[in-house]
Write a protein that holds these residues in place. Structure first.
Motif, PDB file in Angstrom:
ATOM      1  N   VAL A 210     -17.978  15.279  11.284  1.00 31.50           N
ATOM      2  CA  VAL A 210     -18.452  16.359  12.141  1.00 31.50           C
ATOM      3  C   VAL A 210     -17.280  17.289  12.437  1.00 31.50           C
ATOM      4  CG1 VAL A 210     -20.302  14.967  13.148  1.00 31.50           C
ATOM      5  CG2 VAL A 210     -18.068  15.035  14.261  1.00 31.50           C
ATOM      6  N   PRO A 211     -17.555  18.535  12.850  1.00 36.11           N
ATOM      7  CA  PRO A 211     -16.478  19.487  13.133  1.00 36.11           C
ATOM      8  C   PRO A 211     -15.440  18.978  14.139  1.00 36.11           C
ATOM      9  CG  PRO A 211     -18.556  20.649  13.006  1.00 36.11           C
ATOM     10  CD  PRO A 211     -18.879  19.170  12.933  1.00 36.11           C
ATOM     11  N   ALA A 212     -15.866  18.218  15.129  1.00 36.87           N
ATOM     12  CA  ALA A 212     -14.914  17.692  16.113  1.00 36.87           C
ATOM     13  C   ALA A 212     -13.887  16.778  15.446  1.00 36.87           C
ATOM     14  CB  ALA A 212     -15.649  16.940  17.224  1.00 36.87           C
ATOM     15  N   CYS A 213     -14.321  16.006  14.464  1.00 39.04           N
ATOM     16  CA  CYS A 213     -13.397  15.113  13.746  1.00 39.04           C
ATOM     17  C   CYS A 213     -12.494  15.901  12.814  1.00 39.04           C
ATOM     18  CB  CYS A 213     -14.173  14.054  12.973  1.00 39.04           C
ATOM     19  SG  CYS A 213     -14.969  12.826  14.041  1.00 39.04           S
ATOM     20  N   GLU A 214     -13.056  16.908  12.161  1.00 41.53           N
ATOM     21  CA  GLU A 214     -12.232  17.745  11.294  1.00 41.53           C
ATOM     22  C   GLU A 214     -11.103  18.401  12.097  1.00 41.53           C
ATOM     23  OE1 GLU A 214     -14.891  20.407   9.268  1.00 41.53           O
ATOM     24  OE2 GLU A 214     -15.850  18.765   8.177  1.00 41.53           O
ATOM     25  N   LYS A 215     -11.430  18.894  13.289  1.00 44.63           N
ATOM     26  CA  LYS A 215     -10.417  19.511  14.147  1.00 44.63           C
ATOM     27  C   LYS A 215      -9.408  18.469  14.610  1.00 44.63           C
ATOM     28  CE  LYS A 215      -9.610  22.279  18.293  1.00 44.63           C
ATOM     29  NZ  LYS A 215      -8.232  21.922  18.232  1.00 44.63           N
ATOM     30  N   TYR A 216      -9.877  17.302  15.005  1.00 45.19           N
ATOM     31  CA  TYR A 216      -8.981  16.238  15.443  1.00 45.19           C
ATOM     32  C   TYR A 216      -7.981  15.891  14.348  1.00 45.19           C
ATOM     33  CZ  TYR A 216      -7.336  11.478  16.089  1.00 45.19           C
ATOM     34  OH  TYR A 216      -6.542  10.354  16.153  1.00 45.19           O
TER      35      TYR A 216
ATOM     36  N   ASN B 276     -13.797  13.353  20.016  1.00 47.62           N
ATOM     37  CA  ASN B 276     -13.481  14.072  21.257  1.00 47.62           C
ATOM     38  C   ASN B 276     -12.550  13.245  22.143  1.00 47.62           C
ATOM     39  OD1 ASN B 276     -14.903  16.414  20.651  1.00 47.62           O
ATOM     40  ND2 ASN B 276     -16.784  15.679  21.600  1.00 47.62           N
ATOM     41  N   GLN B 277     -12.808  11.953  22.239  1.00 52.36           N
ATOM     42  CA  GLN B 277     -11.934  11.075  23.027  1.00 52.36           C
ATOM     43  C   GLN B 277     -10.543  10.991  22.395  1.00 52.36           C
ATOM     44  OE1 GLN B 277     -14.066   7.377  23.130  1.00 52.36           O
ATOM     45  NE2 GLN B 277     -15.365   8.005  24.848  1.00 52.36           N
ATOM     46  N   ALA B 278     -10.492  10.838  21.080  1.00 55.30           N
ATOM     47  CA  ALA B 278      -9.205  10.743  20.391  1.00 55.30           C
ATOM     48  C   ALA B 278      -8.418  12.044  20.522  1.00 55.30           C
ATOM     49  CB  ALA B 278      -9.425  10.397  18.926  1.00 55.30           C
ATOM     50  N   ALA B 279      -9.107  13.180  20.447  1.00 53.35           N
ATOM     51  CA  ALA B 279      -8.440  14.474  20.590  1.00 53.35           C
ATOM     52  C   ALA B 279      -7.835  14.619  21.981  1.00 53.35           C
ATOM     53  CB  ALA B 279      -9.418  15.608  20.313  1.00 53.35           C
ATOM     54  N   GLU B 280      -8.546  14.146  22.982  1.00 52.87           N
ATOM     55  CA  GLU B 280      -8.019  14.210  24.353  1.00 52.87           C
ATOM     56  C   GLU B 280      -6.785  13.319  24.493  1.00 52.87           C
ATOM     57  OE1 GLU B 280      -7.265  15.362  28.074  1.00 52.87           O
ATOM     58  OE2 GLU B 280      -8.709  16.303  26.721  1.00 52.87           O
ATOM     59  N   GLN B 281      -6.838  12.141  23.911  1.00 51.89           N
ATOM     60  CA  GLN B 281      -5.669  11.252  23.962  1.00 51.89           C
ATOM     61  C   GLN B 281      -4.485  11.851  23.211  1.00 51.89           C
ATOM     62  OE1 GLN B 281      -6.722   7.282  22.743  1.00 51.89           O
ATOM     63  NE2 GLN B 281      -7.231   6.733  24.848  1.00 51.89           N
ATOM     64  N   LEU B 282      -4.751  12.493  22.086  1.00 51.82           N
ATOM     65  CA  LEU B 282      -3.683  13.143  21.332  1.00 51.82           C
ATOM     66  C   LEU B 282      -3.046  14.247  22.166  1.00 51.82           C
ATOM     67  CD1 LEU B 282      -2.069  13.558  18.721  1.00 51.82           C
ATOM     68  CD2 LEU B 282      -3.918  15.049  17.916  1.00 51.82           C
ATOM     69  N   LYS B 283      -3.874  15.029  22.823  1.00 52.70           N
ATOM     70  CA  LYS B 283      -3.365  16.106  23.684  1.00 52.70           C
ATOM     71  C   LYS B 283      -2.501  15.534  24.800  1.00 52.70           C
ATOM     72  CE  LYS B 283      -4.871  19.899  26.673  1.00 52.70           C
ATOM     73  NZ  LYS B 283      -3.990  19.545  27.754  1.00 52.70           N
ATOM     74  N   GLN B 284      -2.964  14.474  25.436  1.00 53.30           N
ATOM     75  CA  GLN B 284      -2.190  13.851  26.513  1.00 53.30           C
ATOM     76  C   GLN B 284      -0.866  13.306  25.989  1.00 53.30           C
ATOM     77  OE1 GLN B 284      -4.738  10.909  28.318  1.00 53.30           O
ATOM     78  NE2 GLN B 284      -6.173  12.446  29.091  1.00 53.30           N
TER      79      GLN B 284
ATOM     80  N   LEU C 266     -19.112   6.205  10.586  1.00 57.86           N
ATOM     81  CA  LEU C 266     -19.865   6.220  11.838  1.00 57.86           C
ATOM     82  C   LEU C 266     -21.020   7.210  11.787  1.00 57.86           C
ATOM     83  CD1 LEU C 266     -17.032   6.319  14.547  1.00 57.86           C
ATOM     84  CD2 LEU C 266     -18.585   4.427  14.084  1.00 57.86           C
ATOM     85  N   PRO C 267     -22.080   6.944  12.561  1.00 58.80           N
ATOM     86  CA  PRO C 267     -23.141   7.949  12.722  1.00 58.80           C
ATOM     87  C   PRO C 267     -22.545   9.210  13.348  1.00 58.80           C
ATOM     88  CG  PRO C 267     -23.804   5.827  13.642  1.00 58.80           C
ATOM     89  CD  PRO C 267     -22.355   5.718  13.296  1.00 58.80           C
ATOM     90  N   LYS C 268     -23.162  10.354  13.073  1.00 54.50           N
ATOM     91  CA  LYS C 268     -22.624  11.644  13.521  1.00 54.50           C
ATOM     92  C   LYS C 268     -22.392  11.708  15.031  1.00 54.50           C
ATOM     93  CE  LYS C 268     -22.868  13.616   9.448  1.00 54.50           C
ATOM     94  NZ  LYS C 268     -21.738  13.765   8.607  1.00 54.50           N
ATOM     95  N   ASP C 269     -23.328  11.195  15.825  1.00 55.49           N
ATOM     96  CA  ASP C 269     -23.155  11.274  17.272  1.00 55.49           C
ATOM     97  C   ASP C 269     -21.965  10.442  17.747  1.00 55.49           C
ATOM     98  OD1 ASP C 269     -24.597   8.942  16.621  1.00 55.49           O
ATOM     99  OD2 ASP C 269     -25.584   8.876  18.571  1.00 55.49           O
ATOM    100  N   MET C 270     -21.743   9.314  17.108  1.00 50.60           N
ATOM    101  CA  MET C 270     -20.590   8.481  17.465  1.00 50.60           C
ATOM    102  C   MET C 270     -19.289   9.126  17.001  1.00 50.60           C
ATOM    103  SD  MET C 270     -21.883   4.571  17.045  1.00 50.60           S
ATOM    104  CE  MET C 270     -20.414   3.940  17.839  1.00 50.60           C
TER     105      MET C 270
END
Length: 88
Positions: A23-29, A72-80, A62-66
Motif C-alpha cells: 500500500v502507499p503507506a508502506c511504499e512511503k515508509y 503507519n506505526q512503523a513510520a511513526e517509530q522511525l520518525k521518533q 499482509l492483507p492491505k488493511d494490516m
C-alpha cells in the motif's frame, strides 16, 4: 550505544510484522527508511539491511488493511527514532 540500541529496537519491531503489493503507506515508509539507512554507520547498516529486506517480504504478505496500520506505526517509530538521533 544509545543510538545502536534504538536502531536494534526498531529493527526488532520491524521483524514482528508479517508481507505481494504494498500500500502507499508502506511504499512511503520504505522510501523514508532507505533515506534513514544512508545515515547509519556501515558496520551497523549491514545487519539492519538484512532485517529490512526480510521485513519488506513479510509486509507484502499482509492483507492491505494490516499493511496500512503496520506501516503507519512503523513510520511513526522511525520518525521518533530520527528525532531522538537528531536526524531528519
Amino acid at each position: 550505544m544509545k543510538k545502536l540500541f534504538a536502531i536494534m529496537t526498531f529493527s526488532a519491531f520491524s521483524m514482528t510484522v508479517s508481507a505481494a503489493d504494498l500500500v502507499p503507506a508502506c511504499e512511503k515508509y520504505f522510501a523514508d527508511y532507505d533515506t534513514f539507512l544512508k545515515n547509519v554507520p556501515a558496520e551497523q547498516a549491514t545487519m539492519i539491511k538484512q532485517q529490512y529486506e526480510a521485513t519488506k517480504q513479510q509486509l507484502s504478505a499482509l492483507p492491505k488493511d494490516m499493511q496500512e496500520q503496520t506501516c503507519n506505526q512503523a513510520a511513526e517509530q522511525l520518525k521518533q527514532m530520527q528525532d531522538m538521533m537528531g536526524k531528519k
